[in-house]
Design a protein around this motif. Structure first.
Motif, PDB file in Angstrom:
ATOM      1  N   ASP A 103      56.873  43.962  51.331  1.00  0.00           N
ATOM      2  CA  ASP A 103      56.641  42.623  50.733  1.00  0.00           C
ATOM      3  C   ASP A 103      55.431  41.827  51.519  1.00  0.00           C
ATOM      4  N   ASP A 104      55.577  42.320  53.194  1.00  0.00           N
ATOM      5  CA  ASP A 104      54.471  41.455  53.938  1.00  0.00           C
ATOM      6  C   ASP A 104      53.108  42.015  53.485  1.00  0.00           C
ATOM      7  N   ALA A 105      52.920  43.493  53.240  1.00  0.00           N
ATOM      8  CA  ALA A 105      51.817  43.895  52.920  1.00  0.00           C
ATOM      9  C   ALA A 105      51.035  43.189  51.684  1.00  0.00           C
ATOM     10  N   LEU A 106      52.070  43.248  50.889  1.00  0.00           N
ATOM     11  CA  LEU A 106      51.361  42.403  49.743  1.00  0.00           C
ATOM     12  C   LEU A 106      51.155  41.040  49.810  1.00  0.00           C
ATOM     13  N   LYS A 107      51.736  40.363  50.637  1.00  0.00           N
ATOM     14  CA  LYS A 107      51.523  38.994  50.882  1.00  0.00           C
ATOM     15  C   LYS A 107      50.155  38.868  51.737  1.00  0.00           C
ATOM     16  N   ILE A 108      49.971  40.111  52.469  1.00  0.00           N
ATOM     17  CA  ILE A 108      48.616  40.057  53.332  1.00  0.00           C
ATOM     18  C   ILE A 108      47.563  40.078  52.303  1.00  0.00           C
ATOM     19  N   ALA A 109      47.704  41.110  51.290  1.00  0.00           N
ATOM     20  CA  ALA A 109      46.785  41.288  50.277  1.00  0.00           C
ATOM     21  C   ALA A 109      46.267  40.146  49.436  1.00  0.00           C
ATOM     22  N   ASP A 110      47.468  39.213  49.193  1.00  0.00           N
ATOM     23  CA  ASP A 110      47.114  38.064  48.534  1.00  0.00           C
ATOM     24  C   ASP A 110      46.482  36.851  49.172  1.00  0.00           C
ATOM     25  N   LEU A 111      46.844  37.073  50.477  1.00  0.00           N
ATOM     26  CA  LEU A 111      46.211  36.139  51.483  1.00  0.00           C
ATOM     27  C   LEU A 111      44.651  36.249  51.634  1.00  0.00           C
ATOM     28  N   GLU A 112      44.219  37.666  51.563  1.00  0.00           N
ATOM     29  CA  GLU A 112      42.890  38.037  51.818  1.00  0.00           C
ATOM     30  C   GLU A 112      41.972  37.531  50.485  1.00  0.00           C
ATOM     31  N   ARG A 113      42.839  37.965  49.300  1.00  0.00           N
ATOM     32  CA  ARG A 113      42.043  37.388  47.842  1.00  0.00           C
ATOM     33  C   ARG A 113      41.754  35.979  47.817  1.00  0.00           C
ATOM     34  N   ASP A 114      42.866  35.302  47.959  1.00  0.00           N
ATOM     35  CA  ASP A 114      42.559  33.790  47.934  1.00  0.00           C
ATOM     36  C   ASP A 114      42.083  32.875  49.114  1.00  0.00           C
ATOM     37  N   LYS A 115      41.945  33.647  50.092  1.00  0.00           N
ATOM     38  CA  LYS A 115      40.994  33.336  51.202  1.00  0.00           C
ATOM     39  C   LYS A 115      39.480  33.189  50.790  1.00  0.00           C
ATOM     40  N   ASP A 116      38.855  34.711  50.225  1.00  0.00           N
ATOM     41  CA  ASP A 116      37.963  34.715  49.584  1.00  0.00           C
ATOM     42  C   ASP A 116      37.677  33.884  48.506  1.00  0.00           C
ATOM     43  N   LEU A 117      38.482  33.563  47.549  1.00  0.00           N
ATOM     44  CA  LEU A 117      38.259  32.752  46.414  1.00  0.00           C
ATOM     45  C   LEU A 117      38.034  31.371  47.023  1.00  0.00           C
ATOM     46  N   TYR A 118      38.992  30.774  48.044  1.00  0.00           N
ATOM     47  CA  TYR A 118      38.976  29.590  48.475  1.00  0.00           C
ATOM     48  C   TYR A 118      37.365  29.305  49.016  1.00  0.00           C
ATOM     49  N   GLU A 119      36.985  30.204  49.891  1.00  0.00           N
ATOM     50  CA  GLU A 119      35.722  30.081  50.467  1.00  0.00           C
ATOM     51  C   GLU A 119      34.662  29.891  49.264  1.00  0.00           C
ATOM     52  N   LYS A 120      34.827  30.565  48.570  1.00  0.00           N
ATOM     53  CA  LYS A 120      33.584  30.542  47.128  1.00  0.00           C
ATOM     54  C   LYS A 120      33.944  29.430  46.330  1.00  0.00           C
ATOM     55  N   GLY A 121      35.103  28.649  46.436  1.00  0.00           N
ATOM     56  CA  GLY A 121      35.229  27.466  45.711  1.00  0.00           C
ATOM     57  C   GLY A 121      36.078  27.591  44.251  1.00  0.00           C
TER      58      GLY A 121
END
Length: 385
Positions: free
Chosen positions: A120-138
């Motif tokens: 579950d933690d590995a899945l949450k890490i992937a989610d965080l990396e995705r949302d971080k990239d999207l957040y930085e792109k707005g």
């Protein structure tokens, strides 16, 4: 008639004179015999100086260096008892085993939970990396990114909790094997195989370390000073390892222990209630002669010897006034000498006052003499005539 009476009276007078003369002669003969009687022979020993180590005896009690009650840390059926009662064991010897199956299952469950939490933690890490990239792109809001970050941190915490659960399960499983924490002798087992045991069930058995072992005792500081150089040392010097006295033991059966010990502890204050100071000596006890709880006699002996005047114990007598000896002077006459005695030393007594070195004291034949009579003094070790 008158002349006959006079004759008879004269005969009686003559007889009386003769009897008197014979009696006087007999008395003279007895006095001459008494005067010519030889002086009684006695055995004497000279007061001598020797190197004496001062010593003192005290009551002590044997105590184990380590003494524990073995208690089960987890609950379960007692599966096996691996040593006999009273056996001597080494460190880490397996003593008891509690059923393992429940704790093995608990460990497997904890490991499964850990694997799930890590996935579950590995899945949450992937989610965080995705949302971080999207957040930085707005493309996502800050709130969405922070929610994903919090979810990942929660997953991290679950992983850590699962790891802790695995560690606890491993500990519980290890507690099913009860091992000796130190070498010693195990006592009587209080449970049988098949009994349910646990932390609240009480002691399984007692384990004591027999080598080395302690002997604890108490004495007044004055007595301790007397035992060491006759009081010449200060308390600070007494606590110095080099100045501490030799320690011996006399067992309850009167036999002296072959090995000697050393003082390893002296309390830092005198107990005001008893006026004593506590000490502890350590003995290797390699043959396991000393058993905890035994009362013994502790013998403290000074590290250095002193010159002392000694006489045999056989020479000492006592009356209401005190100790005395019968000495033989230069005129071979018996004298009574009151003496002040010190410590007993082997088969002798230390004499503090009342005699000088070389003076002779009677050690055998005391019943034949009294003060003021002449004697024939024979040195101890020579035949008495």
């Amino acid at each position: 008639m008158f002349s006959i009476k006079v004759l008879f009276g004269a005969k009686r007078a003559g007889s009386f004179v003769c009897l008197t003369a014979l009696a006087l002669a007999a008395c003279d003969s007895q006095e001459n015999t008494a005067a010519q009687a030889p002086a009684p022979s006695v055995m004497v020993s000279a007061a001598r100086t020797e190197d004496v180590r001062r010593s003192a005896d005290f009551v002590g009690q044997v105590q184990a260096v380590d003494d524990i009650q073995l208690v089960a840390r987890v609950s379960g059926f007692l599966e096996s008892k691996n040593v006999e009662d009273g056996a001597k064991v080494d460190k880490d010897t397996l003593l008891f085993t509690i059923e393992k199956a429940p704790y093995q299952a608990e460990l497997l469950s904890a490991k499964a939970d850990q694997a799930k939490a890590e996935a579950d933690d590995a899945l949450k890490i992937a989610d965080l990396e995705r949302d971080k990239d999207l957040y930085e792109k707005g493309h996502v809001s800050k709130a969405k990114y922070e929610a994903t970050l919090a979810s990942k941190e929660q997953a991290d915490a679950v992983v850590e909790a699962s790891k802790a659960a695995v560690t606890q399960a491993e500990l519980n499983l290890s507690y099913t094997d009860i091992k000796a924490p130190f070498p010693g002798q195990i006592g009587k087992t209080n449970f049988s195989v098949g009994d349910v045991v646990g932390p609240s069930s009480g002691s399984l058995a007692r384990l004591v370390r027999l080598s080395p072992i302690y002997v604890s005792f108490s004495l007044s500081e004055q007595d301790y000073l007397t035992a060491v150089k006759g009081g010449a040392l200060s308390p600070e010097e007494i606590r110095s390892t080099k100045q501490r006295p030799n320690v011996g033991l006399v067992l309850p059966n009167g036999v002296k222990l072959e090995e000697t010990g050393e003082i390893v502890f002296i309390d830092n204050a005198v107990d005001p209630k008893t006026g004593t100071i506590s000490l502890r000596a350590r003995f290797e006890n390699e043959r396991s002669v000393l058993v905890p709880g035994t009362f013994v006699t502790v013998v403290l002996e000074a590290t250095e010897a002193q010159q002392e005047l000694v006489i045999p114990q056989a020479a000492v007598q006592r009356d209401q006034r005190g100790a005395f000896v019968l000495a033989v002077n230069d005129q071979e006459m018996v004298e009574q000498r009151y003496v002040e005695l010190g410590d007993q030393y082997q088969t002798d007594y230390v004499v503090q006052e009342g005699l000088q070195p070389g003076e002779r004291v009677i050690v055998q034949g005391l019943q034949k003499v009294r003060p003021g009579v002449p004697v024939n003094a024979v040195v101890a070790g020579k035949p008495v005539e």
